[in-house]
Design an enzyme around this catalytic site. Structure first.
Site, PDB file in Angstrom:
ATOM      1  N   LYS A 127      15.256  -8.082   5.002  1.00 44.05           N
ATOM      2  CA  LYS A 127      14.027  -7.838   5.772  1.00 44.05           C
ATOM      3  C   LYS A 127      12.840  -7.657   4.832  1.00 44.05           C
ATOM      4  CE  LYS A 127      13.040  -3.548   7.297  1.00 44.05           C
ATOM      5  NZ  LYS A 127      11.702  -3.032   6.970  1.00 44.05           N
ATOM      6  N   ASN A 128      13.013  -6.848   3.797  1.00 43.91           N
ATOM      7  CA  ASN A 128      11.874  -6.532   2.929  1.00 43.91           C
ATOM      8  C   ASN A 128      11.470  -7.686   2.009  1.00 43.91           C
ATOM      9  OD1 ASN A 128      11.671  -4.078   4.112  1.00 43.91           O
ATOM     10  ND2 ASN A 128      12.381  -2.890   2.337  1.00 43.91           N
ATOM     11  N   ARG A 142       3.770  -1.184   8.858  1.00 40.86           N
ATOM     12  CA  ARG A 142       2.877  -1.085   7.706  1.00 40.86           C
ATOM     13  C   ARG A 142       2.789  -2.363   6.882  1.00 40.86           C
ATOM     14  NH1 ARG A 142       1.178   2.839   4.645  1.00 40.86           N
ATOM     15  NH2 ARG A 142       1.789   1.540   2.893  1.00 40.86           N
ATOM     16  N   CYS A 192       3.028   7.384   8.923  1.00 42.93           N
ATOM     17  CA  CYS A 192       4.283   6.988   9.545  1.00 42.93           C
ATOM     18  C   CYS A 192       5.246   8.129   9.378  1.00 42.93           C
ATOM     19  CB  CYS A 192       4.821   5.696   8.953  1.00 42.93           C
ATOM     20  SG  CYS A 192       5.536   5.902   7.341  1.00 42.93           S
ATOM     21  N   ARG A 208       1.633   7.658   3.281  1.00 42.07           N
ATOM     22  CA  ARG A 208       1.672   6.261   2.836  1.00 42.07           C
ATOM     23  C   ARG A 208       0.304   5.578   2.798  1.00 42.07           C
ATOM     24  NH1 ARG A 208       7.103   3.523   5.213  1.00 42.07           N
ATOM     25  NH2 ARG A 208       6.780   2.125   3.480  1.00 42.07           N
ATOM     26  N   VAL A 217      -2.935   3.172   1.320  1.00 36.90           N
ATOM     27  CA  VAL A 217      -2.986   1.796   0.829  1.00 36.90           C
ATOM     28  C   VAL A 217      -4.048   1.651  -0.267  1.00 36.90           C
ATOM     29  CG1 VAL A 217      -2.025   0.654   2.865  1.00 36.90           C
ATOM     30  CG2 VAL A 217      -4.463   1.139   2.781  1.00 36.90           C
ATOM     31  N   LEU A 222      -3.865   1.605  -3.416  1.00 41.33           N
ATOM     32  CA  LEU A 222      -3.532   0.723  -4.547  1.00 41.33           C
ATOM     33  C   LEU A 222      -3.826  -0.741  -4.193  1.00 41.33           C
ATOM     34  CD1 LEU A 222      -0.132   2.381  -5.540  1.00 41.33           C
ATOM     35  CD2 LEU A 222      -2.340   2.698  -6.669  1.00 41.33           C
ATOM     36  N   ASP A 276      15.437   3.712   0.064  1.00 43.48           N
ATOM     37  CA  ASP A 276      15.966   3.209   1.335  1.00 43.48           C
ATOM     38  C   ASP A 276      17.481   3.413   1.475  1.00 43.48           C
ATOM     39  OD1 ASP A 276      13.442   2.479   2.113  1.00 43.48           O
ATOM     40  OD2 ASP A 276      13.701   0.346   1.756  1.00 43.48           O
ATOM     41  N   ARG A 298      14.971  -2.430  14.022  1.00 43.22           N
ATOM     42  CA  ARG A 298      13.940  -2.923  13.108  1.00 43.22           C
ATOM     43  C   ARG A 298      14.572  -3.465  11.830  1.00 43.22           C
ATOM     44  NH1 ARG A 298       9.443   1.092  11.652  1.00 43.22           N
ATOM     45  NH2 ARG A 298       8.926  -0.785  10.511  1.00 43.22           N
TER      46      ARG A 298
HETATM   47  C1  UD1 Z   1       8.451  -0.844   0.432  1.00 44.01           C
HETATM   48  C2  UD1 Z   1       9.571  -1.105   1.409  1.00 44.01           C
HETATM   49  C3  UD1 Z   1      10.184   0.211   1.877  1.00 44.01           C
HETATM   50  C4  UD1 Z   1      10.602   1.036   0.670  1.00 44.01           C
HETATM   51  C5  UD1 Z   1       9.461   1.182  -0.321  1.00 44.01           C
HETATM   52  C6  UD1 Z   1       9.885   1.860  -1.620  1.00 44.01           C
HETATM   53  C7  UD1 Z   1       8.870  -3.158   2.473  1.00 44.01           C
HETATM   54  C8  UD1 Z   1       8.391  -3.830   3.722  1.00 44.01           C
HETATM   55  N1  UD1 Z   1       9.044  -1.834   2.545  1.00 44.01           N
HETATM   56  O1  UD1 Z   1       7.453  -0.100   1.142  1.00 44.01           O
HETATM   57  O2  UD1 Z   1      11.306  -0.097   2.701  1.00 44.01           O
HETATM   58  O3  UD1 Z   1      11.010   2.310   1.106  1.00 44.01           O
HETATM   59  O4  UD1 Z   1       8.941  -0.111  -0.676  1.00 44.01           O
HETATM   60  O5  UD1 Z   1      10.918   1.162  -2.226  1.00 44.01           O
HETATM   61  O6  UD1 Z   1       9.137  -3.791   1.475  1.00 44.01           O
HETATM   62  N2  UD1 Z   1       1.495   4.319  -2.392  1.00 44.01           N
HETATM   63  C9  UD1 Z   1       0.213   4.792  -2.587  1.00 44.01           C
HETATM   64  N3  UD1 Z   1      -0.824   3.929  -2.406  1.00 44.01           N
HETATM   65  C10 UD1 Z   1      -0.654   2.622  -2.054  1.00 44.01           C
HETATM   66  C11 UD1 Z   1       0.666   2.139  -1.868  1.00 44.01           C
HETATM   67  C12 UD1 Z   1       1.720   3.014  -2.046  1.00 44.01           C
HETATM   68  O7  UD1 Z   1       0.024   5.969  -2.909  1.00 44.01           O
HETATM   69  O8  UD1 Z   1      -1.638   1.902  -1.914  1.00 44.01           O
HETATM   70  C13 UD1 Z   1       2.654   5.236  -2.579  1.00 44.01           C
HETATM   71  C14 UD1 Z   1       3.469   5.422  -1.297  1.00 44.01           C
HETATM   72  O9  UD1 Z   1       2.906   6.411  -0.456  1.00 44.01           O
HETATM   73  C15 UD1 Z   1       4.806   5.816  -1.851  1.00 44.01           C
HETATM   74  C16 UD1 Z   1       4.902   5.001  -3.158  1.00 44.01           C
HETATM   75  O10 UD1 Z   1       3.550   4.642  -3.477  1.00 44.01           O
HETATM   76  O11 UD1 Z   1       4.832   7.186  -2.165  1.00 44.01           O
HETATM   77  C17 UD1 Z   1       5.733   3.747  -3.069  1.00 44.01           C
HETATM   78  O12 UD1 Z   1       5.344   2.994  -1.948  1.00 44.01           O
HETATM   79  P1  UD1 Z   1       5.475   1.398  -1.913  1.00 44.01           P
HETATM   80  O13 UD1 Z   1       6.354   0.962  -3.023  1.00 44.01           O
HETATM   81  O14 UD1 Z   1       4.116   0.807  -1.813  1.00 44.01           O
HETATM   82  O15 UD1 Z   1       6.219   1.187  -0.528  1.00 44.01           O
HETATM   83  P2  UD1 Z   1       5.982   0.035   0.527  1.00 44.01           P
HETATM   84  O16 UD1 Z   1       5.623  -1.232  -0.138  1.00 44.01           O
HETATM   85  O17 UD1 Z   1       5.136   0.540   1.638  1.00 44.01           O
END
Ligand code: UD1
Length: 429
Positions: free
Chosen positions: A22-23, A102, A126, A131, A133, A135, A316, A408
């Protein structure tokens, strides 16, 4: 709302086919926005999140076609999806769709890179944490986009296109790495992405972008060098197998004292999970068809794990591994470093007799001889499946409510487990 009823205690034996990840599938579908030619993805899992994203892409104007594999083996062999973003007429990703998933935020980079403009809703919180965005936004600004937050929407503009640059992510993020990788593929000049996420799903995306004509060096490392191209072309790409589904069924084999062959699974991408399972007393081996996991007699031993970005222990898999530890001999410490609120399964497991104490980001699990079935509630995707695992090991009946979370991320979960001897049933309603 559907529920799942499990009567625990049966050792699982047999074969389970692991579907496409999925990811990996979600960012790969988004990559279709980078070209006006057709991107065809095979081994696509049949999941609610895939449908949600297909819907979002369609409302941007992407033509999406779903078909079974050549000779109609749709269910057994994964699906094939063709996406063609030749006529994009809407650059807005609305709140109603983004808040449901997301990963929708990933459309931001490709849209602004190809069309010089995008308006994407902020996803909001969530269940597993805030979480943010930031970055994604800061990275796109470094590539030359002008970004404002207006009325809960990210408004991005780059009228003259994006420009390659050296960019160091202050924190490892899977989503931000994917978003920026796609944006950089169409930027003018070279982008160096440092401290990039090394998750296998990021590499799967990078390999697909290369098949679409992108130039990317350092795939699989924390330093990606992307030479931007004025345009990308169509491609056919097979999505990698789901390593979280693999790890989850591996734990099902171990917790039930069974023997499962996970067909189409790849031992290499579950390295650290396989090590933890071996330390807990399981045998985990590569076979011709995939991976075999067994525990024939023998106790489950307590093993400490800490979640980390890849190649560390995946967040995960945290809830599922904690469930295994609830019936270990001795104690185990599980530490969550990625998300701040990812222990929602703990009170539910406690209702089934688990002995768990949470201190900040760590949970101390003292193994009990057995769990007892109980009515429990699913709170997020991985927490839900951890309750299924607990139910498989528990004595008596476990009723899991709110199983839409499971749909999901796990395709035909109850069918796959029932075929291996589990007493599990979905109750419609
Ligand atoms: C992806 C996976 C999710 C998995 C996660 C971590 C998908 C669709 N989802 O989620 O299943 O649990 O990786 O392996 O691939 N963060 C920030 N700012 C940002 C982005 C992230 O602070 O702009 C933080 C998040 O809150 C979190 C950490 O960085 O604490 C890691 O998140 P991230 O690796 O971005 O997770 P996702 O891509 O959302």
């Amino acid at each position: 709302m559907d529920r799942i009823r499990i009567r625990g205690g049966q050792p699982l034996t047999g074969k389970i086919r692991i579907g496409g990840a999925k990811n990996a599938a979600l960012p790969l579908m988004v990559a279709s926005l980078l070209t006006d030619e057709t991107l065809t993805l095979s081994n696509l899992p049949h999941l609610a999140d895939i449908q949600t994203l297909a819907h979002l892409l369609q409302q941007h104007g992407v033509a999406v076609e779903l078909s079974a594999d050549g000779d109609g083996r749709e269910v057994a062999e994964g699906r094939v999806m063709s996406l063609r973003a030749a006529h994009i007429d809407n650059l807005v990703a609305p709140y109603e769709l983004v808040r449901r998933m997301r990963a929708s935020v990933l459309v931001l980079g490709p849209l602004v890179a190809r069309f010089g403009e995008a308006r994407v809703s902020l996803p909001g919180g969530c269940a597993i944490g805030t979480r943010p965005v930031n970055l994604h936004i800061d990275g796109l600004k470094a590539l030359g986009a002008e970004i404002e937050i207006v009325g809960g929407y990210i408004e991005a503009r780059a009228k003259n296109g994006l420009k390659g640059t050296i960019l160091r992510l202050p924190q490892v993020s899977v989503g931000a790495t994917e978003d920026l990788l796609m944006a950089a593929a169409l930027a003018d000049g070279v982008t160096v992405l440092e401290n990039a996420a090394r998750e296998p799903e990021v590499s799967d995306l990078a390999r697909c972008l290369v098949a679409m004509g992108a130039e990317i060096e350092g795939i699989g490392s924390e330093r990606l060098v992307i030479t931007g191209k004025p345009r990308l072309h169509g491609a056919r790409y097979r999505i990698m197998g789901d390593r979280i589904e693999t790890g989850t069924y591996a734990i099902a084999a171990v917790i039930s004292g069974g023997d499962l062959e996970l067909v189409d699974a790849d031992l290499e991408v579950i390295g650290v999970v396989a090590e933890a399972l071996r330390a807990a007393g399981a045998e985990v081996d590569a076979t011709k068809a995939g991976v075999r996991v067994q525990r024939n007699g023998g106790v489950i031993r307590g093993v400490d794990v800490m979640t980390q970005p890849f190649p560390g222990f995946p967040t995960d898999m945290q809830a599922q591994f904690m469930t295994l530890m609830t019936v270990a001999e001795g104690a185990a410490m599980v530490t969550e470093t990625i998300f701040e609120n990812r222990f929602m399964h703990v009170p539910e497991l406690a209702r089934m007799g688990a002995n768990i104490t949470v201190h900040g980001a760590s949970a101390m699990i003292r193994g009990v001889p057995s769990l007892n079935g109980a009515p429990v509630m699913a709170t997020d995707l991985r927490a839900s499946v951890s309750l299924v695992l607990a139910g498989l090991a528990a004595s008596g009946e476990t009723m899991i409510n709110r199983v839409y979370h499971l749909d999901r991320g796990y395709e035909r979960l109850e069918e796959k487990l029932a075929a291996c001897g589990a007493d599990i049933e979905r109750l419609k309603g």
